[in-house]
Write a protein that holds these residues in place. Structure first.
Motif, mmCIF file in Angstrom:
data_model
loop_
_atom_site.group_PDB
_atom_site.id
_atom_site.type_symbol
_atom_site.label_atom_id
_atom_site.label_comp_id
_atom_site.label_asym_id
_atom_site.label_seq_id
_atom_site.Cartn_x
_atom_site.Cartn_y
_atom_site.Cartn_z
ATOM 1 N N SER A 5 0.826 -1.203 0.000
ATOM 2 C CA SER A 5 0.000 0.000 0.000
ATOM 3 C C SER A 5 0.854 1.243 0.000
ATOM 4 C CB SER A 5 -0.889 0.019 1.251
ATOM 5 O OG SER A 5 -1.720 -1.112 1.302
ATOM 6 N N GLN A 6 0.532 2.152 -0.880
ATOM 7 C CA GLN A 6 1.178 3.453 -0.882
ATOM 8 C C GLN A 6 0.122 4.487 -0.526
ATOM 9 O OE1 GLN A 6 3.653 2.342 -4.795
ATOM 10 N NE2 GLN A 6 4.161 4.369 -4.025
ATOM 11 N N HIS A 7 0.433 5.301 0.465
ATOM 12 C CA HIS A 7 -0.594 6.151 1.056
ATOM 13 C C HIS A 7 -0.935 7.364 0.213
ATOM 14 C CE1 HIS A 7 0.537 3.606 4.271
ATOM 15 N NE2 HIS A 7 1.725 4.159 4.396
ATOM 16 N N ASN A 8 0.062 7.902 -0.476
ATOM 17 C CA ASN A 8 -0.140 9.148 -1.207
ATOM 18 C C ASN A 8 -0.161 8.855 -2.692
ATOM 19 O OD1 ASN A 8 2.277 9.582 1.019
ATOM 20 N ND2 ASN A 8 0.504 10.936 1.296
ATOM 21 N N HIS A 9 -1.217 9.292 -3.375
ATOM 22 C CA HIS A 9 -1.274 9.064 -4.809
ATOM 23 C C HIS A 9 -0.642 10.219 -5.584
ATOM 24 C CE1 HIS A 9 -3.567 5.530 -4.106
ATOM 25 N NE2 HIS A 9 -4.515 6.196 -3.458
ATOM 26 N N HIS A 10 -0.812 11.428 -5.045
ATOM 27 C CA HIS A 10 -0.210 12.603 -5.670
ATOM 28 C C HIS A 10 0.421 13.453 -4.578
ATOM 29 C CE1 HIS A 10 -3.104 11.631 -8.929
ATOM 30 N NE2 HIS A 10 -2.137 12.070 -9.699
ATOM 31 N N ASN A 24 3.485 0.527 2.948
ATOM 32 C CA ASN A 24 3.257 -0.553 3.897
ATOM 33 C C ASN A 24 3.035 -1.854 3.149
ATOM 34 O OD1 ASN A 24 2.077 1.954 5.617
ATOM 35 N ND2 ASN A 24 2.890 0.348 6.943
ATOM 36 N N TYR A 25 3.548 -2.944 3.715
ATOM 37 C CA TYR A 25 3.371 -4.253 3.116
ATOM 38 C C TYR A 25 2.741 -5.152 4.168
ATOM 39 C CZ TYR A 25 7.417 -5.336 5.922
ATOM 40 O OH TYR A 25 8.258 -5.495 6.990
ATOM 41 N N SER A 26 2.191 -6.256 3.755
ATOM 42 C CA SER A 26 1.452 -7.077 4.708
ATOM 43 C C SER A 26 2.121 -8.408 5.023
ATOM 44 C CB SER A 26 0.036 -7.351 4.199
ATOM 45 O OG SER A 26 0.090 -8.047 2.962
ATOM 46 N N TYR A 27 3.120 -8.840 4.258
ATOM 47 C CA TYR A 27 3.726 -10.151 4.482
ATOM 48 C C TYR A 27 4.531 -10.140 5.769
ATOM 49 C CZ TYR A 27 6.637 -14.282 3.741
ATOM 50 O OH TYR A 27 7.286 -15.472 3.874
ATOM 51 N N GLY A 28 4.305 -11.123 6.608
ATOM 52 C CA GLY A 28 4.923 -11.113 7.923
ATOM 53 C C GLY A 28 6.274 -11.780 8.028
ATOM 54 N N GLY A 29 6.713 -12.457 6.996
ATOM 55 C CA GLY A 29 7.985 -13.170 7.062
ATOM 56 C C GLY A 29 9.143 -12.301 6.618
ATOM 57 N N THR A 30 10.276 -12.941 6.393
ATOM 58 C CA THR A 30 11.447 -12.232 5.875
ATOM 59 C C THR A 30 11.087 -11.694 4.495
ATOM 60 O OG1 THR A 30 12.898 -13.733 7.051
ATOM 61 C CG2 THR A 30 13.869 -12.424 5.284
ATOM 62 N N VAL A 31 11.399 -10.458 4.279
ATOM 63 C CA VAL A 31 10.879 -9.842 3.067
ATOM 64 C C VAL A 31 11.949 -8.998 2.396
ATOM 65 C CG1 VAL A 31 9.992 -7.816 4.297
ATOM 66 C CG2 VAL A 31 8.920 -8.523 2.171
ATOM 67 N N ASN A 32 11.915 -9.008 1.095
ATOM 68 C CA ASN A 32 12.737 -8.092 0.306
ATOM 69 C C ASN A 32 11.848 -6.937 -0.138
ATOM 70 O OD1 ASN A 32 14.785 -10.081 0.406
ATOM 71 N ND2 ASN A 32 13.929 -11.060 -1.414
ATOM 72 N N LEU A 33 12.350 -5.741 -0.085
ATOM 73 C CA LEU A 33 11.548 -4.565 -0.394
ATOM 74 C C LEU A 33 12.267 -3.683 -1.396
ATOM 75 C CD1 LEU A 33 10.600 -3.863 3.300
ATOM 76 C CD2 LEU A 33 8.985 -4.585 1.532
ATOM 77 N N LYS A 69 10.275 -3.068 10.707
ATOM 78 C CA LYS A 69 9.559 -4.353 10.701
ATOM 79 C C LYS A 69 8.286 -4.285 11.545
ATOM 80 C CE LYS A 69 10.322 -9.298 11.172
ATOM 81 N NZ LYS A 69 11.304 -10.368 11.485
ATOM 82 N N SER A 70 8.358 -3.629 12.691
ATOM 83 C CA SER A 70 7.215 -3.590 13.606
ATOM 84 C C SER A 70 6.040 -2.822 13.013
ATOM 85 C CB SER A 70 7.618 -2.950 14.934
ATOM 86 O OG SER A 70 8.067 -1.625 14.722
ATOM 87 N N LYS A 71 6.331 -1.945 12.076
ATOM 88 C CA LYS A 71 5.272 -1.163 11.435
ATOM 89 C C LYS A 71 4.966 -1.657 10.023
ATOM 90 C CE LYS A 71 6.197 3.140 13.946
ATOM 91 N NZ LYS A 71 6.493 4.592 13.816
ATOM 92 N N PHE A 72 5.646 -2.697 9.586
ATOM 93 C CA PHE A 72 5.482 -3.206 8.223
ATOM 94 C C PHE A 72 5.619 -2.060 7.209
ATOM 95 C CE2 PHE A 72 4.137 -7.543 9.073
ATOM 96 C CZ PHE A 72 3.705 -7.459 10.386
ATOM 97 N N SER A 73 6.588 -1.203 7.457
ATOM 98 C CA SER A 73 6.720 -0.036 6.589
ATOM 99 C C SER A 73 8.095 0.040 5.937
ATOM 100 C CB SER A 73 6.450 1.248 7.371
ATOM 101 O OG SER A 73 7.504 1.507 8.274
ATOM 102 N N TYR A 89 6.654 7.039 -8.316
ATOM 103 C CA TYR A 89 7.427 6.166 -7.445
ATOM 104 C C TYR A 89 6.574 4.971 -7.023
ATOM 105 C CZ TYR A 89 10.723 9.995 -7.259
ATOM 106 O OH TYR A 89 11.623 10.968 -7.615
ATOM 107 N N PHE A 90 7.161 3.794 -7.139
ATOM 108 C CA PHE A 90 6.447 2.558 -6.821
ATOM 109 C C PHE A 90 7.205 1.767 -5.759
ATOM 110 C CE2 PHE A 90 3.298 2.519 -10.186
ATOM 111 C CZ PHE A 90 3.862 3.310 -11.170
ATOM 112 N N CYS A 91 6.482 1.364 -4.743
ATOM 113 C CA CYS A 91 7.009 0.458 -3.752
ATOM 114 C C CYS A 91 6.672 -0.962 -4.196
ATOM 115 C CB CYS A 91 6.364 0.778 -2.399
ATOM 116 S SG CYS A 91 6.957 -0.199 -1.026
ATOM 117 N N ALA A 92 7.551 -1.935 -3.928
ATOM 118 C CA ALA A 92 7.315 -3.306 -4.389
ATOM 119 C C ALA A 92 7.850 -4.303 -3.373
ATOM 120 C CB ALA A 92 7.969 -3.531 -5.744
ATOM 121 N N ALA A 93 7.211 -5.472 -3.346
ATOM 122 C CA ALA A 93 7.632 -6.541 -2.441
ATOM 123 C C ALA A 93 7.126 -7.860 -2.997
ATOM 124 C CB ALA A 93 7.059 -6.305 -1.044
#
Lengths: 113, 115
Positions: A5-10, A24-33, A69-73, A89-93
């Motif tokens: 999820s990206q909070h700001n569109h513009h 913010n991402y939702s996967y709870g395991g080890t993650v690449n971002l 990690k605690s904020k999944f951010s 700008y795009f966030c990806a996981a």
């Protein structure tokens, strides 16, 4: 399923302002971002990535992102933006540990000269 | 080293037609992923191929299909086009089979307009 999820569109900023784009991402395991950027008329390209280690990662053109990690951010920051930072700008996981890469809906950043 | 090449750059089709898009990855890259990009929806994952095998598939109807050839080049096909299929279709390549921890290299995309 994992989501990104990206909070700001513009976002509109003046040159020299500070920038923070939320992710913010939702996967709870080890993650690449990842953060990718698409400048006007150009390909999507990697801005920075986090795999492990120091949660503060630095990318190209003075950008950095902090993995909390605690904020999944994984928010993207730049202390002082320039007109040339105008882009999308795009966030990806990964959706799951070894699964496909999914992207947020993107944030259009417009820098006023 | 040449980047990811997508052809054609632009396509205009009418509803009900079918279309084939092509992607040539960076030399030596064996993984190819396809995404649909639309304003407001960002990039939606279509599918990923590695060594001619589909590794992952997104939540798109069966009208969307793809394949990868032995030289790692990939094609995607959309049959029975609908107006909502109008989008920029992006191809991305990466070196190995673990694309989740690898940098993706994107092409310029194919802009498909369905009338």
């Amino acid at each position: 399923a994992q989501s990104v999820s990206q909070h700001n569109h513009h976002v509109i900023l003046s040159e020299a302002a500070s920038l923070e784009l939320g992710c913010n991402y939702s996967y709870g395991g080890t993650v690449n971002l990842f953060w990718y950027v698409q400048y006007p008329g150009q390909h999507l390209q990697l801005l920075l990535k986090y795999f492990s280690g120091d949660p503060l990662v630095k990318g190209i053109k003075g950008f950095e992102a902090e993995f909390i990690k605690s904020k999944f951010s994984f928010n993207l920051r730049k202390p002082s933006v320039q007109w040339s930072d105008t882009a999308e700008y795009f966030c990806a996981a990964p959706q799951n540990r070894d699964d496909k890469i999914i992207f947020g809906k993107g944030t259009r950043l417009h820098i006023l000269p | 080293k040449a980047g990811v090449t997508q052809t054609p750059r632009y396509l205009i089709k009418t509803r009900g037609q079918q279309v084939t898009l092509s992607c040539s990855p960076i030399s030596g890259h064996r993984s190819v992923s396809w995404y649909q990009q639309t304003p407001g929806q960002g990039l939606q994952f279509l599918f990923e191929y590695f060594s001619e095998t589909q590794r992952n598939k997104g939540n798109f109807p069966g009208r969307f299909s793809g394949r990868q050839f032995s030289n790692s080049r990939s094609e995607m096909n959309v049959s029975t086009l609908e107006l909502g299929d109008s989008a920029l279709y992006l191809c991305a390549s990466s070196l190995g089979h673990r694309s989740t921890n690898e940098k993706l290299f994107f092409g310029s995309g194919t802009q498909l307009s369905v009338l």
